[in-house]
Structures are given as C-alpha cells and as structure tokens.
Design a protein around this motif. Sequence first.
Motif, PDB file in Angstrom:
ATOM      1  N   THR A 244      -6.927  -6.563  16.351  1.00 55.02           N
ATOM      2  CA  THR A 244      -5.916  -5.857  17.296  1.00 55.02           C
ATOM      3  C   THR A 244      -5.737  -4.340  16.895  1.00 55.02           C
ATOM      4  O   THR A 244      -5.974  -3.991  15.903  1.00 55.02           O
ATOM      5  N   VAL A 245      -5.560  -3.677  18.041  1.00 54.12           N
ATOM      6  CA  VAL A 245      -4.750  -2.074  17.587  1.00 54.12           C
ATOM      7  C   VAL A 245      -3.931  -2.178  16.578  1.00 54.12           C
ATOM      8  O   VAL A 245      -4.127  -1.199  15.609  1.00 54.12           O
ATOM      9  N   GLY A 246      -2.903  -3.074  16.637  1.00 56.07           N
ATOM     10  CA  GLY A 246      -1.710  -3.094  15.709  1.00 56.07           C
ATOM     11  C   GLY A 246      -2.364  -3.562  14.183  1.00 56.07           C
ATOM     12  O   GLY A 246      -1.877  -2.825  13.539  1.00 56.07           O
ATOM     13  N   LEU A 247      -3.236  -4.145  14.174  1.00 55.66           N
ATOM     14  CA  LEU A 247      -3.623  -4.730  12.994  1.00 55.66           C
ATOM     15  C   LEU A 247      -4.449  -3.505  12.291  1.00 55.66           C
ATOM     16  O   LEU A 247      -4.545  -3.102  11.229  1.00 55.66           O
ATOM     17  N   LEU A 248      -5.455  -2.848  13.120  1.00 53.32           N
ATOM     18  CA  LEU A 248      -6.170  -1.716  12.793  1.00 53.32           C
ATOM     19  C   LEU A 248      -5.323  -0.320  12.155  1.00 53.32           C
ATOM     20  O   LEU A 248      -5.664   0.322  11.400  1.00 53.32           O
ATOM     21  N   ILE A 249      -3.938  -0.358  12.815  1.00 51.74           N
ATOM     22  CA  ILE A 249      -3.248   0.950  12.612  1.00 51.74           C
ATOM     23  C   ILE A 249      -2.403   0.242  11.182  1.00 51.74           C
ATOM     24  O   ILE A 249      -2.464   1.201  10.360  1.00 51.74           O
ATOM     25  N   GLY A 250      -1.987  -0.878  11.143  1.00 51.83           N
ATOM     26  CA  GLY A 250      -1.007  -1.265  10.431  1.00 51.83           C
ATOM     27  C   GLY A 250      -1.807  -1.701   8.787  1.00 51.83           C
ATOM     28  O   GLY A 250      -1.317  -1.492   7.799  1.00 51.83           O
ATOM     29  N   PHE A 251      -2.960  -2.029   9.025  1.00 52.27           N
ATOM     30  CA  PHE A 251      -3.787  -2.492   7.694  1.00 52.27           C
ATOM     31  C   PHE A 251      -3.740  -1.189   6.695  1.00 52.27           C
ATOM     32  O   PHE A 251      -3.432  -1.671   5.630  1.00 52.27           O
ATOM     33  N   PRO A 252      -4.362  -0.212   7.021  1.00 50.13           N
ATOM     34  CA  PRO A 252      -4.428   0.768   6.050  1.00 50.13           C
ATOM     35  C   PRO A 252      -2.882   1.271   5.640  1.00 50.13           C
ATOM     36  O   PRO A 252      -2.858   1.685   4.281  1.00 50.13           O
ATOM     37  N   LEU A 253      -1.978   1.032   6.432  1.00 46.35           N
ATOM     38  CA  LEU A 253      -0.431   1.452   5.945  1.00 46.35           C
ATOM     39  C   LEU A 253      -0.005   0.626   4.903  1.00 46.35           C
ATOM     40  O   LEU A 253       0.667   0.950   3.920  1.00 46.35           O
ATOM     41  N   VAL A 254      -0.216  -0.907   5.234  1.00 44.23           N
ATOM     42  CA  VAL A 254       0.091  -1.921   4.307  1.00 44.23           C
ATOM     43  C   VAL A 254      -0.421  -1.514   2.922  1.00 44.23           C
ATOM     44  O   VAL A 254       0.044  -1.731   1.827  1.00 44.23           O
ATOM     45  N   ILE A 255      -1.848  -1.451   2.887  1.00 47.29           N
ATOM     46  CA  ILE A 255      -2.569  -1.292   1.500  1.00 47.29           C
ATOM     47  C   ILE A 255      -2.205  -0.171   0.785  1.00 47.29           C
ATOM     48  O   ILE A 255      -1.863  -0.033  -0.469  1.00 47.29           O
ATOM     49  N   ALA A 256      -2.219   1.159   1.788  1.00 45.02           N
ATOM     50  CA  ALA A 256      -1.484   2.227   0.868  1.00 45.02           C
ATOM     51  C   ALA A 256      -0.359   2.084   0.512  1.00 45.02           C
ATOM     52  O   ALA A 256       0.134   2.782  -0.766  1.00 45.02           O
ATOM     53  N   GLY A 257       0.745   1.575   1.050  1.00 47.61           N
ATOM     54  CA  GLY A 257       2.118   1.371   0.759  1.00 47.61           C
ATOM     55  C   GLY A 257       2.094   0.439  -0.602  1.00 47.61           C
ATOM     56  O   GLY A 257       2.814   0.931  -1.522  1.00 47.61           O
ATOM     57  N   CYS A 258       1.504  -0.514  -0.554  1.00 43.80           N
ATOM     58  CA  CYS A 258       1.563  -1.307  -1.843  1.00 43.80           C
ATOM     59  C   CYS A 258       0.740  -0.798  -2.991  1.00 43.80           C
ATOM     60  O   CYS A 258       1.463  -0.997  -4.183  1.00 43.80           O
ATOM     61  N   TRP A 259      -0.303   0.153  -2.845  1.00 38.64           N
ATOM     62  CA  TRP A 259      -0.717   0.701  -3.969  1.00 38.64           C
ATOM     63  C   TRP A 259       0.232   1.774  -4.598  1.00 38.64           C
ATOM     64  O   TRP A 259       0.514   1.850  -5.737  1.00 38.64           O
ATOM     65  N   LEU A 260       0.805   2.433  -3.540  1.00 35.08           N
ATOM     66  CA  LEU A 260       1.846   3.384  -4.044  1.00 35.08           C
ATOM     67  C   LEU A 260       3.333   2.651  -4.702  1.00 35.08           C
ATOM     68  O   LEU A 260       3.726   3.300  -5.713  1.00 35.08           O
ATOM     69  N   ALA A 261       3.586   1.599  -4.145  1.00 34.01           N
ATOM     70  CA  ALA A 261       4.762   1.095  -4.701  1.00 34.01           C
ATOM     71  C   ALA A 261       4.230   0.487  -5.993  1.00 34.01           C
ATOM     72  O   ALA A 261       5.208   0.280  -6.850  1.00 34.01           O
ATOM     73  N   ALA A 262       3.197  -0.310  -6.078  1.00 32.69           N
ATOM     74  CA  ALA A 262       2.952  -0.755  -7.235  1.00 32.69           C
ATOM     75  C   ALA A 262       2.600   0.077  -8.553  1.00 32.69           C
ATOM     76  O   ALA A 262       2.855  -0.236  -9.675  1.00 32.69           O
ATOM     77  N   THR A 263       1.845   1.143  -8.236  1.00 36.19           N
ATOM     78  CA  THR A 263       1.427   2.020  -9.283  1.00 36.19           C
ATOM     79  C   THR A 263       1.824   3.409  -9.157  1.00 36.19           C
ATOM     80  O   THR A 263       1.232   4.091 -10.208  1.00 36.19           O
ATOM     81  N   GLY A 264       2.476   3.910  -8.340  1.00 34.53           N
ATOM     82  CA  GLY A 264       2.815   5.299  -8.159  1.00 34.53           C
ATOM     83  C   GLY A 264       1.802   6.074  -7.844  1.00 34.53           C
ATOM     84  O   GLY A 264       1.464   7.353  -7.870  1.00 34.53           O
ATOM     85  N   GLY A 265       0.412   5.572  -7.348  1.00 34.46           N
ATOM     86  CA  GLY A 265      -0.538   6.330  -6.956  1.00 34.46           C
ATOM     87  C   GLY A 265      -1.672   6.638  -8.137  1.00 34.46           C
ATOM     88  O   GLY A 265      -2.494   7.427  -8.034  1.00 34.46           O
ATOM     89  N   THR A 266      -1.319   6.010  -9.350  1.00 35.47           N
ATOM     90  CA  THR A 266      -2.327   6.393 -10.441  1.00 35.47           C
ATOM     91  C   THR A 266      -3.069   4.974 -10.971  1.00 35.47           C
ATOM     92  O   THR A 266      -2.543   4.072 -10.862  1.00 35.47           O
ATOM     93  N   LEU A 267      -4.321   5.200 -11.446  1.00 37.18           N
ATOM     94  CA  LEU A 267      -4.978   4.130 -11.965  1.00 37.18           C
ATOM     95  C   LEU A 267      -4.903   4.014 -13.568  1.00 37.18           C
ATOM     96  O   LEU A 267      -4.784   2.894 -13.898  1.00 37.18           O
ATOM     97  N   ARG A 268      -4.654   5.105 -14.085  1.00 38.77           N
ATOM     98  CA  ARG A 268      -4.390   5.096 -15.774  1.00 38.77           C
ATOM     99  C   ARG A 268      -3.600   6.358 -15.984  1.00 38.77           C
ATOM    100  O   ARG A 268      -3.857   7.327 -15.532  1.00 38.77           O
ATOM    101  N   ALA A 269      -2.715   6.139 -17.165  1.00 38.88           N
ATOM    102  CA  ALA A 269      -2.147   7.355 -17.786  1.00 38.88           C
ATOM    103  C   ALA A 269      -3.065   7.619 -18.833  1.00 38.88           C
ATOM    104  O   ALA A 269      -4.040   7.217 -19.217  1.00 38.88           O
TER     105      ALA A 269
END
Length: 322
Positions: free
Chosen positions: A272-297
């Motif tokens: 669906t359109v909602g899935l296609l729009i929301g999918f990258p938002l969820v993944i990007a949001g989870c990545w930032l929330a969990a890691t602060g946007g970094t792979l390693r220090a």
Amino acid sequence: MNGTVQRFDARAWVLFAIMAVVWGIPYLFIKQAVDSYSPAAVVAGRTLIGALILLPFALRQRALRPAFSKIGWVLAFGAIEMAGPFLLLGHAEQTLPSGLTGLLVATVPLFAALIAFGGGDRSVLRPARAIGLVVGFAGVAVIVAGPGLAIDGGGGLVAVGEVLLVAVLYAIAPFIVARKLGDVPSLGTITLSLFAVGIFYLPIALLTQHEVPTVDSTVALVALGVVCTAIAFMVFFALIARVGPVRAPLFTYVNPVVAIVLGTIILSEPLTVGLLIGFPLVIAGCWLAATGGTLRARDHDGGPDPVRRPETEAELPPVAPG
C-alpha cells in the motif's frame, strides 16, 4: 574475544546475512501456520521443537544449571519474550499481512528507548535519538492511518495493537537479561524458557486445535521451530561472539525488508501507499533512536572500540524478533 571487537569479516557477514533472513521469515511461516493451527498450537509446537534441538548444546555447555538457579527470572523472561509475543503474533496474523506484522515488530528500538528514558536514561534526549523517536512513530502512524490502509475495520486495528504490544514486550525482555540474568549463559536461559513456554501451552494447544492441520501449515510450523528458533539462536550466539553484543543485532533493521518482500512475492500481500511511505520512516527512526545514527565509535588510535557493555540501556539488543 581478545579485547577488541573484530571487524565484519567474511564469516561475520555470512552470519549477519543468515540472521537477516531467519528472523525475517518467521512472519511468513506464522501466517501459513495459523491457517490451520490454533495460535496456541503454533506457540507450543515451535517452542518445544526449538527447545529439543537446543537441549544437547545446552547440556554440553553446562548452561542449564545456572539457568535453574534463577528459575524465577528465567520464567519471567520466557513469559515476556516468548509466551506473550508468540501467541499475540499468531492471533494478529490471522488478520494482518505478514509483511506489515514484521515491520510493526521492528519498532522494538523505539519502545526500548522510551523504557530506558522512563528508567532514568537521559541519553534518549540526545537530538538524533529524539528525532528518531518522532520519525519512527510518525512512520507507524502513516502505516496504520495513512493512504491505502492494508487493514479494514476494528479487528485490523486490534491486531495492530497486538503487534505493537509484542514490540513493547520484546523491548522489555533485554532489560531482564541485563539486570537479572547477566551472569547466566544465554543458551541456558533460552533453552529453559522455550521448554517452559512449550509445556505451558501444550494443553491449551490440545484444547484449541479443532481442525486437521494441512501439510503446508505443518511444514511452516516445523520451520518455525527448527529454522527461526533453534538455528536462529545458535547463529545469533555465534554472531555475538564474532562482532560483539552491540553490533550483532544490526541485522534487525533488515528483517522487515525480508518480511515485506516474502509476503509480497509468496503470499501476494499488497504494497500500500501508506506502507511504502511509512516503511523507510520506521526503519530510519528505529536506527536513530537505537544508535544515534552511528555504527561505531573510535578509540584514541582510530581503531574499533574495545568490547564494552552498552553505554546506555537504550542500546540493549532485542533478543528474539519474530
């Protein structure tokens, strides 16, 4: 481990790829299994199969005795990580597409960050992580209420709520491991938890199974127990040993892609359109929330970090997505 986290070598990437698949396909198998098995029967089947396969490894490593010494917390972990989520997922996937279910479960890091904040971890307020929370939950809102909604009626919304509750439970479980079971071998905790959950659900399964299971559902159930439970945990332990506990769970950001692709190709589930729009938002949001946007220090020499405990409880990895 010799004091430094190894880089992702060829073996680590192979283990990473395996985990991306084996914890991305449970939603497909659950969807197929509940076609003729009751949700309770699916839980009992997959946990008992997984436990029986892991038992010899746990015995060889003498991992069960330490787990028995903290049986109360092991049972609490099993209830929160397996008993509740596995049943809720089975019930929800009687209504929801498997791909959507996999994506909603991927919100675990968002809830983990909120739980850590509630426990006093103020690192969640760092700009990147705070933005991640907003973006991630905005993605969920778009998926659930956006254009081309893939679910209809109140039953669909209840199922969405069930899956989001699963994400909350998955977010809570690592805190139990970190605070109460940190000195217990993971293999012992997992094996004993699987046995306990399977034994608990077995009589419920017998009472709720009212039809003859199909071959397809039975194959899916066996695959859940063997591939997505037993093999998945063994590979996960190997990956942690290879790259450390903070980097190992990064494959969870690939799992929803696998779930959505398989659901679309094999089960002809709609994109669906909602899935296609929301999918990258969820993944990007989870990545930032969990890691602060970094792979390693980096350390002072510019090399990879030494092995360390997570700096904050928000960094605790999910234990068993799907």
